[in-house]
Design a protein around this motif. Structure first.
Motif, short mmCIF file in Angstrom:
data_model
loop_
_atom_site.label_atom_id
_atom_site.label_comp_id
_atom_site.label_asym_id
_atom_site.label_seq_id
_atom_site.Cartn_x
_atom_site.Cartn_y
_atom_site.Cartn_z
N ARG A 67 -28.43 35.58 41.79
CA ARG A 67 -27.15 35.22 42.37
C ARG A 67 -26.60 33.95 41.71
N SER A 68 -25.31 33.97 41.43
CA SER A 68 -24.61 32.77 40.96
C SER A 68 -23.16 32.92 41.33
N THR A 69 -22.41 31.85 41.24
CA THR A 69 -20.99 31.89 41.62
C THR A 69 -20.15 32.60 40.56
N ARG A 70 -20.67 32.72 39.34
CA ARG A 70 -19.87 33.26 38.24
C ARG A 70 -20.26 34.68 37.84
N ALA A 71 -21.50 35.04 38.06
CA ALA A 71 -21.95 36.33 37.54
C ALA A 71 -22.88 37.02 38.52
N PHE A 72 -22.92 38.35 38.41
CA PHE A 72 -23.82 39.18 39.19
C PHE A 72 -24.76 39.86 38.20
N GLN A 73 -26.06 39.68 38.37
CA GLN A 73 -27.01 40.22 37.41
C GLN A 73 -28.25 40.73 38.13
N LEU A 74 -28.64 41.97 37.79
CA LEU A 74 -29.86 42.53 38.33
C LEU A 74 -31.07 41.98 37.59
N THR A 75 -32.15 41.76 38.30
CA THR A 75 -33.42 41.45 37.67
C THR A 75 -34.01 42.76 37.13
N PRO A 76 -35.03 42.70 36.29
CA PRO A 76 -35.68 43.95 35.86
C PRO A 76 -36.16 44.79 37.04
N GLU A 77 -36.67 44.11 38.08
CA GLU A 77 -37.09 44.85 39.28
C GLU A 77 -35.90 45.48 39.99
N GLY A 78 -34.76 44.76 39.98
CA GLY A 78 -33.55 45.30 40.58
C GLY A 78 -33.04 46.52 39.83
N CYS A 79 -33.12 46.49 38.48
CA CYS A 79 -32.70 47.64 37.67
C CYS A 79 -33.57 48.86 37.99
N ALA A 80 -34.89 48.63 38.09
CA ALA A 80 -35.80 49.74 38.39
C ALA A 80 -35.54 50.29 39.79
N PHE A 81 -35.32 49.40 40.77
CA PHE A 81 -35.05 49.85 42.13
C PHE A 81 -33.74 50.62 42.19
N TYR A 82 -32.71 50.14 41.49
CA TYR A 82 -31.42 50.85 41.47
C TYR A 82 -31.59 52.25 40.89
N GLU A 83 -32.32 52.35 39.78
CA GLU A 83 -32.47 53.65 39.13
C GLU A 83 -33.18 54.64 40.04
N ARG A 84 -34.24 54.18 40.70
CA ARG A 84 -34.96 55.07 41.61
C ARG A 84 -34.15 55.39 42.85
N ALA A 85 -33.40 54.38 43.34
CA ALA A 85 -32.59 54.60 44.54
C ALA A 85 -31.51 55.64 44.31
N THR A 86 -30.87 55.60 43.14
CA THR A 86 -29.83 56.60 42.85
C THR A 86 -30.43 58.00 42.80
N ARG A 87 -31.63 58.11 42.24
CA ARG A 87 -32.28 59.42 42.19
C ARG A 87 -32.65 59.92 43.60
N ILE A 88 -33.17 59.01 44.41
CA ILE A 88 -33.56 59.39 45.77
C ILE A 88 -32.35 59.81 46.59
N LEU A 89 -31.25 59.04 46.49
CA LEU A 89 -30.04 59.39 47.23
C LEU A 89 -29.46 60.71 46.76
N ALA A 90 -29.54 60.96 45.44
CA ALA A 90 -29.07 62.24 44.93
C ALA A 90 -29.93 63.38 45.45
N ASP A 91 -31.25 63.15 45.53
CA ASP A 91 -32.14 64.18 46.07
C ASP A 91 -31.83 64.46 47.54
N ILE A 92 -31.54 63.39 48.31
CA ILE A 92 -31.19 63.58 49.73
C ILE A 92 -29.91 64.41 49.84
N GLU A 93 -28.92 64.07 49.01
CA GLU A 93 -27.66 64.80 49.04
C GLU A 93 -27.86 66.26 48.69
N GLU A 94 -28.70 66.50 47.66
CA GLU A 94 -28.95 67.88 47.26
C GLU A 94 -29.74 68.63 48.32
N ALA A 95 -30.68 67.96 48.97
CA ALA A 95 -31.46 68.61 50.03
C ALA A 95 -30.57 69.02 51.19
N GLU A 96 -29.64 68.15 51.57
CA GLU A 96 -28.73 68.47 52.66
C GLU A 96 -27.80 69.61 52.28
#
Length: 301
Positions: free
Chosen positions: A56-85
């Motif tokens: 976090r900073s006042t000028r920029a928004f940046q994911l950490t490497p862990e944040g990038c990995a969590f985002y990538e997995r989260a998008t896949r999981i949410l897509a799987d939930i949508e497809e399952a429904e």
């Protein structure tokens, strides 16, 4: 708080929205939440996971490497939930958005003509098409599939080969009428050799000399960032260009471009692959549908 009291999918949806909107305030508006509520949600998520996801900073928004990995997995999981429904209510039709990164040459000559068939076959899929010849970080660019030329380096990426194409040096008849047809490697010093404006695996033109392959520098007054731009420059008489044959095959057949120094062509071929991040689990059906379609209809030669 017990595991059953944590709305994990809800947290993932908010976090994904933060990344896609580029910040907390924009995500708060999209989710109809206050910025402070979004900030607290991320803080709780980080505390539970025991790692920082966002710098976090006042000028920029940046994911950490862990944040990038969590985002990538989260998008896949949410897509799987949508497809399952959707599968539970209306059959297993692939659905969702696919971010596809590809070269301008592949997009123009291979992808564009076959996309109507893909969209007809999968009416619930939307495509976000990004064109660049540069190698991109699939995770950082939030890319589902990329089509890339050249040898595959050992990495966490999974590749499906789409074929390979011969390389050929070409020029327009108007250019050759003005500057002459080169008869040997030495003649290239008199010609404008159109090149790429970035480092490639082979940074030059392979050519035969006394039975051996040598690399001739692509030294010229014009450089471009993608093969399709080089093709257009060659068509307009700006110089010689070494391009994938599938991109100029029709131009040669129609006489708009002429092969040059074919007797010195070593016959090297450039492979194309559809690549995606390998996570060791099943792919979302929308991504699998695109990969299967490219393997079926998007091959080159």
């Amino acid at each position: 708080m017990s595991r059953t009291e944590i709305n994990r999918s809800g947290e993932m949806e908010v976090f994904v929205r933060i990344v896609e909107q580029g910040g907390f305030s924009a995500a708060a508006r999209a989710c109809r939440m206050t910025p402070s509520a979004v900030s607290k949600l991320v803080a709780r998520l980080e505390a539970r996971l025991g790692t920082r996801l966002v710098n976090r900073s006042t000028r920029a928004f940046q994911l950490t490497p862990e944040g990038c990995a969590f985002y990538e997995r989260a998008t896949r999981i949410l897509a799987d939930i949508e497809e399952a429904e959707r599968a539970a209510g209306a059959g297993e039709q692939p659905v969702g958005r696919i971010r596809l990164n590809t070269s301008a040459s592949y997009a123009t000559h291979i992808l564009a003509p076959i996309l109507p068939e893909f969209l007809d076959r999968y009416p619930e899929i939307t495509l976000d098409l990004v064109q660049t010849d540069m190698i991109v970080d699939l995770l950082a660019e939030r890319t589902d599939v990329a089509v890339r030329a050249g040898p595959m380096r050992s990495s966490s990426l999974v590749a499906r080969k789409l074929g390979e194409t011969r390389m050929v040096v070409v020029a327009s008849p108007a250019y050759l009428a003005r500057f002459g047809m080169p008869q040997g490697i030495g003649d290239l010093d008199r010609h404008n050799r159109l090149g790429f404006g970035y480092v490639r695996t082979v940074d030059g033109w392979p050519m035969l000399k006394d039975g051996e392959t040598v690399i001739v520098p692509a030294v010229g007054r014009i450089q471009a960032s993608d093969g399709e731009a080089l093709r257009r420059l060659a068509l307009e008489g700006n110089g010689l260009a070494r391009l994938a044959e599938f991109t100029v095959r029709e131009d040669i057949a129609q006489g708009r471009l002429v092969p040059v120094l074919e007797d010195l062509n070593p016959g090297d071929r450039e492979a194309f692959h559809a690549i995606h991040i390998g996570q060791g689990g099943p792919l979302p059906s929308r991504v699998r549908a695109l990969l299967d379609f490219l393997a079926e209809r998007g091959r080159i030669s």
